[in-house]
Design a protein around this motif. Structure first.
Motif, PDB file in Angstrom:
ATOM      1  N   ALA A  28       0.818  -1.159  -0.004  1.00 44.17           N
ATOM      2  CA  ALA A  28       0.048   0.000   0.093  1.00 44.17           C
ATOM      3  C   ALA A  28       0.884   1.388   0.094  1.00 44.17           C
ATOM      4  CB  ALA A  28      -0.705  -0.043   1.198  1.00 44.17           C
ATOM      5  N   TYR A  32       1.177   3.902  -3.195  1.00 41.36           N
ATOM      6  CA  TYR A  32       0.971   5.209  -2.694  1.00 41.36           C
ATOM      7  C   TYR A  32       2.178   6.103  -3.234  1.00 41.36           C
ATOM      8  CZ  TYR A  32      -0.622   9.618  -0.841  1.00 41.36           C
ATOM      9  OH  TYR A  32      -0.707  10.951  -0.826  1.00 41.36           O
ATOM     10  N   TRP A  37      -2.656   9.651  -4.256  1.00 42.24           N
ATOM     11  CA  TRP A  37      -3.968   9.326  -3.700  1.00 42.24           C
ATOM     12  C   TRP A  37      -4.636   9.019  -4.936  1.00 42.24           C
ATOM     13  CZ3 TRP A  37      -6.905   7.866   0.573  1.00 42.24           C
ATOM     14  CH2 TRP A  37      -8.141   8.219   0.449  1.00 42.24           C
ATOM     15  N   PHE A  40      -4.276   5.745  -6.733  1.00 39.73           N
ATOM     16  CA  PHE A  40      -4.172   4.666  -5.864  1.00 39.73           C
ATOM     17  C   PHE A  40      -5.542   3.555  -5.958  1.00 39.73           C
ATOM     18  CE2 PHE A  40      -4.617   2.407  -1.712  1.00 39.73           C
ATOM     19  CZ  PHE A  40      -3.460   2.018  -1.465  1.00 39.73           C
ATOM     20  N   THR A  41      -5.319   2.210  -6.073  1.00 40.13           N
ATOM     21  CA  THR A  41      -6.309   1.299  -6.035  1.00 40.13           C
ATOM     22  C   THR A  41      -6.091  -0.039  -5.338  1.00 40.13           C
ATOM     23  OG1 THR A  41      -5.475   0.036  -7.996  1.00 40.13           O
ATOM     24  CG2 THR A  41      -7.033   2.075  -8.628  1.00 40.13           C
ATOM     25  N   MET A  42      -7.041  -0.471  -4.587  1.00 40.78           N
ATOM     26  CA  MET A  42      -7.069  -1.755  -3.872  1.00 40.78           C
ATOM     27  C   MET A  42      -6.684  -2.977  -4.872  1.00 40.78           C
ATOM     28  SD  MET A  42      -7.985  -0.951  -0.865  1.00 40.78           S
ATOM     29  CE  MET A  42      -9.028  -2.045   0.080  1.00 40.78           C
ATOM     30  N   VAL A  45      -2.716  -2.731  -5.126  1.00 39.87           N
ATOM     31  CA  VAL A  45      -2.178  -3.139  -4.132  1.00 39.87           C
ATOM     32  C   VAL A  45      -2.133  -4.693  -3.818  1.00 39.87           C
ATOM     33  CG1 VAL A  45      -2.287  -3.205  -1.479  1.00 39.87           C
ATOM     34  CG2 VAL A  45      -2.403  -0.998  -2.654  1.00 39.87           C
ATOM     35  N   ASP A  62     -11.562   0.143   2.654  1.00 43.00           N
ATOM     36  CA  ASP A  62     -11.588   1.043   1.568  1.00 43.00           C
ATOM     37  C   ASP A  62     -10.194   1.600   1.653  1.00 43.00           C
ATOM     38  OD1 ASP A  62     -11.249   2.627   3.785  1.00 43.00           O
ATOM     39  OD2 ASP A  62     -13.540   3.040   3.565  1.00 43.00           O
ATOM     40  N   LYS A  63      -9.604   2.151   0.911  1.00 40.64           N
ATOM     41  CA  LYS A  63      -8.084   2.758   0.666  1.00 40.64           C
ATOM     42  C   LYS A  63      -7.730   3.592   1.872  1.00 40.64           C
ATOM     43  CE  LYS A  63      -8.497   6.422  -2.659  1.00 40.64           C
ATOM     44  NZ  LYS A  63      -8.090   7.004  -4.006  1.00 40.64           N
ATOM     45  N   LEU A  67      -4.632   2.737   4.088  1.00 38.41           N
ATOM     46  CA  LEU A  67      -3.579   3.334   4.238  1.00 38.41           C
ATOM     47  C   LEU A  67      -3.242   3.962   5.664  1.00 38.41           C
ATOM     48  CD1 LEU A  67      -3.745   5.871   0.922  1.00 38.41           C
ATOM     49  CD2 LEU A  67      -1.628   4.462   1.715  1.00 38.41           C
TER      50      LEU A  67
END
Lengths: 204, 204
Positions: A28, A32, A37, A40-42, A45, A62-63, A67
């Motif tokens: 993560a 990042y 931001w 950034f996607t799950m 990751v 959620d992100k 984070l």
């Protein structure tokens, strides 16, 4: 290859899960650091950590929550400072921040705070965690020295902390690539003149 | 609607072109502020500026040269500092940096420097322009005071500049949303204790 006699499944399940969690938190921060931001996607990751998307969602919805945990885990070490002297504590604090900002993942947290400051909408609670944890460490140290009398009550505490942290940020900003590989001695040498300067108002 | 008698084409062409150039430079900083280096495209800049893609490429061949120009144009004001006293110059310098970092486009340049520090490959010359311009302004002031004797030759000049700039960065980092709308008086009030602190070593 799988031999249930060697180690029963329940016993092996836990460490493997913790290993995955650690990898997800690292992934993560790395994601990042590269994407910021908005990028950034799950999914990314999960790919980077080598786990399924569902493994990530099982633990984080959620992100923002992901984070927040990633930053909290990484920032914990910075707070453990108690050398017995004001100068020692400030040098240790600045050196901790230095090491933290030379670490790509730690560096990402500074970028988070920067993005949050100009975001058109609030980015999420993780940004408060970032600044809260750093300023919290400094405040605790300062508070204990005020109580012990090693710091006068009229000392410009807030400005002192801003200059100390700020100078470390400026120095790490000017280091790119291989220049970011500093030894602990290099860091101590860079930190000392900063602490000299911020303590100067108290010397007179 | 088009009436060549009113104003001949060549005369109207120039201002319109300059307006477009200014809009492109602004759009470039805004795009950068939102997307960062990895998400930055010439197409999006053209769309945001309301011009054709070819208008952008006519003047800039790539995103590096475009961002270099955008940053240079925006940073110019910061260097004009000559109040007659060391304290006055430092306060003016810090206040200029403050206003610059409260401006979303100026803020983007700080993010550029941060991205450059951990980029796997060099991001481009624009990052050198950013830090060069800021440190150049500070160095010039310091140099002129060393020559004039208003700054002792053994003063910790580098640390002084790092603390001054750093404290302003830390303060602007903690301001988000409407809190970033500061008056000139607010800024002067915030800058004064910082200059007090960095000048303290010279007072003794």
């Amino acid at each position: 290859m799988t031999d249930p006699a060697h180690a029963p499944r329940p016993a092996r399940g836990r460490p493997r899960k913790e290993g995955a969690e650690q990898r997800i938190l690292e992934a993560a921060l790395e994601e990042y650091a590269e994407r910021g931001w908005s990028g950034f996607t799950m999914d990314a990751v999960a790919r980077r950590a080598g786990v399924g998307k569902s493994t990530v969602y099982l633990r984080w919805s959620d992100k923002d929550s992901l984070l927040t945990d990633a930053v909290t885990t990484r920032s914990q070490d910075i707070e453990q400072v108690d050398t017995g002297s004001l100068r020692g504590d400030l040098e240790r604090l600045a050196a901790n921040l230095f090491r933290y900002l030379l670490d790509p993942a730690g560096w990402a947290t500074l970028r988070m705070a920067m993005e949050a400051a100009i975001a058109p909408t609030p980015l999420g609670s993780f940004t408060e965690v970032v600044s809260g944890q750093h300023l919290g460490a400094a405040s605790e140290i300062v508070q204990s020295h005020l109580e012990a009398g090693t710091l006068p009550t009229d000392a410009p505490v807030r400005t002192l902390v801003e200059c100390l942290y700020g100078a470390v940020i400026v120095q790490t900003l000017s280091l790119a690539g291989d220049d970011r590989k500093l030894t602990d001695e290099d860091i101590e040498e860079r930190v000392r003149p900063i602490v000299d300067l911020v303590l100067a108002p108290l010397a007179g």
